[in-house]
Design a protein around this motif. Sequence first.
Motif, PDB file in Angstrom:
ATOM      1  N   ALA A 114       9.595  -9.383  -0.007  1.00  0.00           N
ATOM      2  CA  ALA A 114       9.922  -9.741  -1.395  1.00  0.00           C
ATOM      3  C   ALA A 114       8.654  -9.924  -2.223  1.00  0.00           C
ATOM      4  N   ALA A 115       7.653 -10.589  -1.631  1.00  0.00           N
ATOM      5  CA  ALA A 115       6.398 -10.803  -2.364  1.00  0.00           C
ATOM      6  C   ALA A 115       5.698  -9.472  -2.628  1.00  0.00           C
ATOM      7  N   ALA A 116       5.666  -8.583  -1.628  1.00  0.00           N
ATOM      8  CA  ALA A 116       4.994  -7.296  -1.802  1.00  0.00           C
ATOM      9  C   ALA A 116       5.684  -6.466  -2.881  1.00  0.00           C
ATOM     10  N   ARG A 117       7.007  -6.474  -2.930  1.00  0.00           N
ATOM     11  CA  ARG A 117       7.729  -5.666  -3.912  1.00  0.00           C
ATOM     12  C   ARG A 117       7.586  -6.267  -5.328  1.00  0.00           C
ATOM     13  N   GLU A 118       7.464  -7.576  -5.403  1.00  0.00           N
ATOM     14  CA  GLU A 118       7.225  -8.190  -6.714  1.00  0.00           C
ATOM     15  C   GLU A 118       5.909  -7.697  -7.298  1.00  0.00           C
ATOM     16  N   VAL A 119       4.866  -7.669  -6.454  1.00  0.00           N
ATOM     17  CA  VAL A 119       3.569  -7.154  -6.928  1.00  0.00           C
ATOM     18  C   VAL A 119       3.654  -5.660  -7.206  1.00  0.00           C
ATOM     19  N   ALA A 120       4.392  -4.931  -6.331  1.00  0.00           N
ATOM     20  CA  ALA A 120       4.520  -3.489  -6.521  1.00  0.00           C
ATOM     21  C   ALA A 120       5.220  -3.172  -7.841  1.00  0.00           C
ATOM     22  N   SER A 121       6.211  -3.958  -8.226  1.00  0.00           N
ATOM     23  CA  SER A 121       6.922  -3.725  -9.479  1.00  0.00           C
ATOM     24  C   SER A 121       6.000  -3.929 -10.681  1.00  0.00           C
ATOM     25  N   GLN A 122       5.064  -4.858 -10.545  1.00  0.00           N
ATOM     26  CA  GLN A 122       4.090  -5.045 -11.628  1.00  0.00           C
ATOM     27  C   GLN A 122       3.165  -3.841 -11.731  1.00  0.00           C
ATOM     28  N   LEU A 123       2.774  -3.282 -10.573  1.00  0.00           N
ATOM     29  CA  LEU A 123       1.901  -2.107 -10.600  1.00  0.00           C
ATOM     30  C   LEU A 123       2.626  -0.909 -11.194  1.00  0.00           C
ATOM     31  N   VAL A 124       3.912  -0.751 -10.865  1.00  0.00           N
ATOM     32  CA  VAL A 124       4.686   0.348 -11.424  1.00  0.00           C
ATOM     33  C   VAL A 124       4.833   0.183 -12.939  1.00  0.00           C
ATOM     34  N   ALA A 125       4.873  -1.065 -13.366  1.00  0.00           N
ATOM     35  CA  ALA A 125       4.970  -1.336 -14.803  1.00  0.00           C
ATOM     36  C   ALA A 125       3.630  -1.143 -15.516  1.00  0.00           C
ATOM     37  N   ASN A 126       2.647  -0.661 -14.789  1.00  0.00           N
ATOM     38  CA  ASN A 126       1.328  -0.317 -15.354  1.00  0.00           C
ATOM     39  C   ASN A 126       0.559  -1.560 -15.810  1.00  0.00           C
ATOM     40  N   ARG A 127       0.801  -2.671 -15.109  1.00  0.00           N
ATOM     41  CA  ARG A 127       0.049  -3.880 -15.449  1.00  0.00           C
ATOM     42  C   ARG A 127      -1.352  -3.759 -14.845  1.00  0.00           C
ATOM     43  N   PRO A 128      -2.387  -4.143 -15.603  1.00  0.00           N
ATOM     44  CA  PRO A 128      -3.763  -4.072 -15.082  1.00  0.00           C
ATOM     45  C   PRO A 128      -3.944  -4.973 -13.865  1.00  0.00           C
ATOM     46  N   TYR A 129      -4.895  -4.613 -13.019  1.00  0.00           N
ATOM     47  CA  TYR A 129      -5.168  -5.395 -11.816  1.00  0.00           C
ATOM     48  C   TYR A 129      -5.483  -6.843 -12.156  1.00  0.00           C
ATOM     49  N   ALA A 130      -6.265  -7.038 -13.206  1.00  0.00           N
ATOM     50  CA  ALA A 130      -6.689  -8.398 -13.553  1.00  0.00           C
ATOM     51  C   ALA A 130      -5.526  -9.247 -14.042  1.00  0.00           C
ATOM     52  N   ASP A 131      -4.457  -8.607 -14.519  1.00  0.00           N
ATOM     53  CA  ASP A 131      -3.324  -9.363 -15.056  1.00  0.00           C
ATOM     54  C   ASP A 131      -2.167  -9.497 -14.063  1.00  0.00           C
ATOM     55  N   LEU A 132      -2.385  -9.038 -12.830  1.00  0.00           N
ATOM     56  CA  LEU A 132      -1.305  -9.144 -11.846  1.00  0.00           C
ATOM     57  C   LEU A 132      -0.989 -10.612 -11.568  1.00  0.00           C
ATOM     58  N   ASP A 133       0.302 -10.909 -11.533  1.00  0.00           N
ATOM     59  CA  ASP A 133       0.763 -12.262 -11.227  1.00  0.00           C
ATOM     60  C   ASP A 133       1.008 -12.338  -9.710  1.00  0.00           C
ATOM     61  N   LEU A 134      -0.030 -12.789  -8.987  1.00  0.00           N
ATOM     62  CA  LEU A 134       0.042 -12.829  -7.515  1.00  0.00           C
ATOM     63  C   LEU A 134       0.537 -14.196  -7.044  1.00  0.00           C
ATOM     64  N   PRO A 135       1.293 -14.239  -5.954  1.00  0.00           N
ATOM     65  CA  PRO A 135       1.750 -15.526  -5.399  1.00  0.00           C
ATOM     66  C   PRO A 135       0.569 -16.373  -4.954  1.00  0.00           C
ATOM     67  N   ASP A 136       0.838 -17.674  -4.803  1.00  0.00           N
ATOM     68  CA  ASP A 136      -0.206 -18.538  -4.266  1.00  0.00           C
ATOM     69  C   ASP A 136      -0.619 -18.049  -2.892  1.00  0.00           C
ATOM     70  N   GLY A 137      -1.905 -18.100  -2.661  1.00  0.00           N
ATOM     71  CA  GLY A 137      -2.415 -17.542  -1.410  1.00  0.00           C
ATOM     72  C   GLY A 137      -1.933 -18.260  -0.182  1.00  0.00           C
ATOM     73  N   ASP A 138      -1.724 -19.582  -0.273  1.00  0.00           N
ATOM     74  CA  ASP A 138      -1.275 -20.288   0.920  1.00  0.00           C
ATOM     75  C   ASP A 138       0.178 -20.003   1.236  1.00  0.00           C
ATOM     76  N   GLU A 139       0.957 -19.542   0.246  1.00  0.00           N
ATOM     77  CA  GLU A 139       2.346 -19.166   0.484  1.00  0.00           C
ATOM     78  C   GLU A 139       2.457 -17.726   0.966  1.00  0.00           C
ATOM     79  N   SER A 140       1.716 -16.845   0.256  1.00  0.00           N
ATOM     80  CA  SER A 140       1.784 -15.429   0.640  1.00  0.00           C
ATOM     81  C   SER A 140       0.504 -14.737   0.204  1.00  0.00           C
TER      82      SER A 140
END
Length: 480
Positions: free
Chosen positions: A49-75
């Motif tokens: 689920a976490a990987a696909r959430e990030v993947a959907s942002q990449l498909v939406a052409n969001r810049p790398y710097a603006d990616l909304d990544l989960p907290d590192g200790d969670e995922s």
Amino acid sequence: MKRLFGSVRARATLGASLVVALALVVAGAAVLFSLRANLTGQADGRANAAAREVASQLVANRPYADLDLPDGDESPVQVVDENGTLVAASEDLERISGTGTDAVKPGPATRPADGDADGEGGGEKPEPGETGEIDDEAEYTDGSATVDGESGDYRFAAVEVSTEDKGDLTVYAGGSLADEQSAVSTALTSMLIGFPLLLGVVAGVTWLVTRRALRPVAAITAEMSAITASEDLARRVPEPDTHDEIARLARTTNETLAALQTSVERQRRFVADASHELRSPIASLRTQLEVGAAHPELLDVDGAVEDTVRLQELAADLLLLARLDAGEKPGGARVDLAAFVREELSQRTRDRVDVHTDLRSVEVVGSRGQLARVLGNLLNNAQRHARSRVTVTTRTDGMWAVLAVSDDGSGVPPGERERIFERFVRLDDARTRDEGGAGLGLAIARDVAARHGGTLVVGEAPSGGALFELRLPGPQSSAD
């Protein structure tokens, strides 16, 4: 140790404990495997689920710097381009393994990330929109990561993403295995504590139940030892008030003791009666010889001969009974009853009354000598009781060959028809030894019939006397 495990109770307890221990190990392993598989599946789901959430942002052409990544200790998350370069990662990610790269700090992308021709990001950003696709399948690997000084094990999901602007990317996202490890550790600890306790309870219960179940066996053993020591066959082992194998064992043991007691008593009576019967002719013979030695003119030679013959016949009867009791086989000779009766009658010269015959040829298998003893005993008995006629017949009756001897005497009362086949039994009107013999002839005849697989019974003859019928199985070839 050998004596301990020679006990049925100890072996039963050990066997039950081993079976339960094996069952507990198998069941525990199955529970741990199932628990681990379930929790690992949940970690896979979170990582996917976490990987696909990030993947959907990449498909939406969001810049790398603006990616909304989960907290590192969670995922913990990594985004890797088609050349294996880390282009985005979770904050505070210090170490990672089990993914496509060990890098934790993003490097420069090998393709423009934001639509700039030079990859510097200095131009106008494109409007967000769907510009790629996400692979439906994800691959999973085991790994570990350290985030903000905290290390842990993870299941990483790798999701492929194809975009027009950024090219082919792979998103790695982790699902923590801390819950799985904690649950498995707790379950394993519980099993390591609970299983020995449960095994101890099973062993104790089995020991107690087996001791209770085998208590009648101990009583039977003690009573059998007492019977052996006292030689008192009238005693019996206790029978438990149950319907199990031990109760059947006790009943069978008592039946065996009863049969043994009957056999011993019968043997004792036989010895006593035989001693009595032998004492009389021996004493008579001795008296006659002593008188003859002192007064030769008074020697009763005929009486001495008769006593000697009677003694010889009695000894022969006793020896035959001993052989029959020892289980002597009857033999397998084929005997034609009609020819056999004619031959035996031709050798009899001292019969008191005439013997008439009605003979039909029929074969039996057995011992000719023993069958001759049976016929001779039946004829002697008939001669003692007949008034004027004895009849011998042979015939077939289905599968049986029948030899019948009848007389025209007074017959045998119904109440005595089984008793006359007992050893040393003589009816009241045949008590004298000169007239009635020793009372072994009919007993021998019935024993021989039984050894040949047949029967000997007495009934009433048409003339009113006794009718003895010897039934023997015919040979198999005749039956067919």
